[in-house]
Write a protein that holds these residues in place. Structure first.
Motif, mmCIF file in Angstrom:
data_model
loop_
_atom_site.group_PDB
_atom_site.id
_atom_site.type_symbol
_atom_site.label_atom_id
_atom_site.label_comp_id
_atom_site.label_asym_id
_atom_site.label_seq_id
_atom_site.Cartn_x
_atom_site.Cartn_y
_atom_site.Cartn_z
ATOM 1 N N ASP A 174 -59.358 21.385 38.351
ATOM 2 C CA ASP A 174 -59.412 20.982 39.751
ATOM 3 C C ASP A 174 -60.697 20.265 40.164
ATOM 4 O O ASP A 174 -60.722 19.601 41.189
ATOM 5 C CB ASP A 174 -59.208 22.196 40.665
ATOM 6 C CG ASP A 174 -57.784 22.710 40.609
ATOM 7 O OD1 ASP A 174 -56.890 21.942 40.220
ATOM 8 O OD2 ASP A 174 -57.571 23.873 40.954
ATOM 9 N N GLU A 175 -61.774 20.438 39.401
ATOM 10 C CA GLU A 175 -63.033 19.787 39.774
ATOM 11 C C GLU A 175 -63.828 19.429 38.529
ATOM 12 O O GLU A 175 -63.635 20.002 37.466
ATOM 13 C CB GLU A 175 -63.856 20.685 40.687
ATOM 14 C CG GLU A 175 -64.241 22.003 40.059
ATOM 15 C CD GLU A 175 -64.979 22.919 41.023
ATOM 16 O OE1 GLU A 175 -66.160 23.171 40.750
ATOM 17 O OE2 GLU A 175 -64.372 23.359 42.004
ATOM 18 N N TYR A 176 -64.719 18.472 38.678
ATOM 19 C CA TYR A 176 -65.572 18.053 37.577
ATOM 20 C C TYR A 176 -66.779 18.980 37.466
ATOM 21 O O TYR A 176 -67.225 19.558 38.452
ATOM 22 C CB TYR A 176 -66.062 16.617 37.793
ATOM 23 C CG TYR A 176 -64.949 15.609 37.721
ATOM 24 C CD1 TYR A 176 -64.393 15.254 36.503
ATOM 25 C CD2 TYR A 176 -64.444 15.027 38.872
ATOM 26 C CE1 TYR A 176 -63.356 14.341 36.435
ATOM 27 C CE2 TYR A 176 -63.407 14.103 38.816
ATOM 28 C CZ TYR A 176 -62.873 13.770 37.594
ATOM 29 O OH TYR A 176 -61.840 12.867 37.524
ATOM 30 N N VAL A 177 -67.296 19.091 36.256
ATOM 31 C CA VAL A 177 -68.486 19.920 36.054
ATOM 32 C C VAL A 177 -69.705 19.226 36.637
ATOM 33 O O VAL A 177 -69.721 18.019 36.858
ATOM 34 C CB VAL A 177 -68.707 20.212 34.555
ATOM 35 C CG1 VAL A 177 -67.551 21.016 33.993
ATOM 36 C CG2 VAL A 177 -68.926 18.949 33.763
ATOM 37 N N GLU A 178 -70.745 20.016 36.876
ATOM 38 C CA GLU A 178 -71.989 19.489 37.411
ATOM 39 C C GLU A 178 -72.769 18.800 36.286
ATOM 40 O O GLU A 178 -72.598 19.121 35.121
ATOM 41 C CB GLU A 178 -72.847 20.631 37.974
ATOM 42 C CG GLU A 178 -72.193 21.456 39.046
ATOM 43 C CD GLU A 178 -71.265 22.530 38.488
ATOM 44 O OE1 GLU A 178 -71.415 22.929 37.324
ATOM 45 O OE2 GLU A 178 -70.365 22.947 39.221
ATOM 46 N N PRO A 179 -73.664 17.861 36.631
ATOM 47 C CA PRO A 179 -74.540 17.289 35.608
ATOM 48 C C PRO A 179 -75.355 18.411 34.969
ATOM 49 O O PRO A 179 -75.771 19.349 35.651
ATOM 50 C CB PRO A 179 -75.447 16.339 36.386
ATOM 51 C CG PRO A 179 -74.689 16.011 37.623
ATOM 52 C CD PRO A 179 -73.891 17.253 37.943
ATOM 53 N N GLY A 180 -75.538 18.324 33.663
ATOM 54 C CA GLY A 180 -76.297 19.370 32.993
ATOM 55 C C GLY A 180 -76.134 19.304 31.495
ATOM 56 O O GLY A 180 -75.690 18.312 30.941
ATOM 57 N N VAL A 181 -76.462 20.405 30.865
ATOM 58 C CA VAL A 181 -76.382 20.524 29.421
ATOM 59 C C VAL A 181 -75.208 21.416 29.076
ATOM 60 O O VAL A 181 -75.048 22.494 29.648
ATOM 61 C CB VAL A 181 -77.689 21.125 28.859
ATOM 62 C CG1 VAL A 181 -77.582 21.350 27.365
ATOM 63 C CG2 VAL A 181 -78.869 20.224 29.189
ATOM 64 N N TYR A 182 -74.391 20.980 28.129
ATOM 65 C CA TYR A 182 -73.224 21.722 27.696
ATOM 66 C C TYR A 182 -73.265 21.882 26.186
ATOM 67 O O TYR A 182 -73.755 21.015 25.476
ATOM 68 C CB TYR A 182 -71.942 21.014 28.152
ATOM 69 C CG TYR A 182 -71.856 21.000 29.651
ATOM 70 C CD1 TYR A 182 -71.249 22.032 30.327
ATOM 71 C CD2 TYR A 182 -72.454 19.982 30.387
ATOM 72 C CE1 TYR A 182 -71.223 22.067 31.711
ATOM 73 C CE2 TYR A 182 -72.436 20.003 31.770
ATOM 74 C CZ TYR A 182 -71.816 21.044 32.431
ATOM 75 O OH TYR A 182 -71.807 21.078 33.788
ATOM 76 N N VAL A 183 -72.756 22.989 25.717
ATOM 77 C CA VAL A 183 -72.746 23.300 24.297
ATOM 78 C C VAL A 183 -71.348 23.037 23.757
ATOM 79 O O VAL A 183 -70.357 23.390 24.397
ATOM 80 C CB VAL A 183 -73.128 24.781 24.062
ATOM 81 C CG1 VAL A 183 -73.037 25.141 22.597
ATOM 82 C CG2 VAL A 183 -74.520 25.055 24.610
ATOM 83 N N TYR A 184 -71.281 22.426 22.576
ATOM 84 C CA TYR A 184 -69.978 22.212 21.975
ATOM 85 C C TYR A 184 -69.979 22.656 20.520
ATOM 86 O O TYR A 184 -71.011 22.713 19.870
ATOM 87 C CB TYR A 184 -69.538 20.752 22.080
ATOM 88 C CG TYR A 184 -70.393 19.766 21.328
ATOM 89 C CD1 TYR A 184 -70.107 19.447 20.006
ATOM 90 C CD2 TYR A 184 -71.479 19.148 21.929
ATOM 91 C CE1 TYR A 184 -70.890 18.532 19.307
ATOM 92 C CE2 TYR A 184 -72.258 18.233 21.251
ATOM 93 C CZ TYR A 184 -71.950 17.932 19.935
ATOM 94 O OH TYR A 184 -72.724 17.037 19.253
ATOM 95 N N LYS A 185 -68.799 23.008 20.051
ATOM 96 C CA LYS A 185 -68.596 23.392 18.658
ATOM 97 C C LYS A 185 -67.393 22.621 18.155
ATOM 98 O O LYS A 185 -66.324 22.650 18.772
ATOM 99 C CB LYS A 185 -68.346 24.894 18.547
ATOM 100 C CG LYS A 185 -68.060 25.346 17.128
ATOM 101 C CD LYS A 185 -67.786 26.846 17.091
ATOM 102 C CE LYS A 185 -67.407 27.308 15.709
ATOM 103 N NZ LYS A 185 -67.056 28.740 15.701
ATOM 104 N N ILE A 186 -67.579 21.937 17.040
ATOM 105 C CA ILE A 186 -66.491 21.199 16.406
ATOM 106 C C ILE A 186 -66.256 21.824 15.034
ATOM 107 O O ILE A 186 -67.174 21.929 14.233
ATOM 108 C CB ILE A 186 -66.827 19.708 16.251
ATOM 109 C CG1 ILE A 186 -67.094 19.076 17.617
ATOM 110 C CG2 ILE A 186 -65.699 18.985 15.528
ATOM 111 C CD1 ILE A 186 -67.633 17.666 17.550
ATOM 112 N N THR A 187 -65.041 22.247 14.794
ATOM 113 C CA THR A 187 -64.633 22.758 13.500
ATOM 114 C C THR A 187 -63.607 21.789 12.945
ATOM 115 O O THR A 187 -62.667 21.406 13.655
ATOM 116 C CB THR A 187 -63.991 24.158 13.651
ATOM 117 O OG1 THR A 187 -64.886 25.004 14.379
ATOM 118 C CG2 THR A 187 -63.693 24.768 12.301
#
Length: 73
Positions: free
Chosen positions: A53-66
């Protein structure tokens, strides 16, 4: 830079690759909330929360790719 604000510029964050037999992407915010998951390279993150429903705020996000590559034999 990835700017998910639906203005038509840099709105999609995606992973690309070839000869991949298994793939999973997970993205979390700094508080450990899982925001997005995908098991298809064709499904990019549009910068929205899990409810969409809404976009995330500007910032740092963690991702994991397997991932795993296809067996060439």
């Amino acid at each position: 830079a990835f700017t998910p604000d639906n203005d038509g510029l840099n709105d999609v964050w995606k992973v690309e690759g070839e000869n991949i037999s298994f793939y999973k992407l997970e993205i979390w915010n700094r508080w450990g909330e899982l925001l997005f998951t995908s098991d298809s390279l064709k499904k990019p993150w549009l910068g929205q929360r899990r409810d969409g429903d809404e976009y995330v705020e500007p910032g740092v996000y963690v991702y994991k790719i397997t991932y795993a590559f296809e067996d060439p034999n």
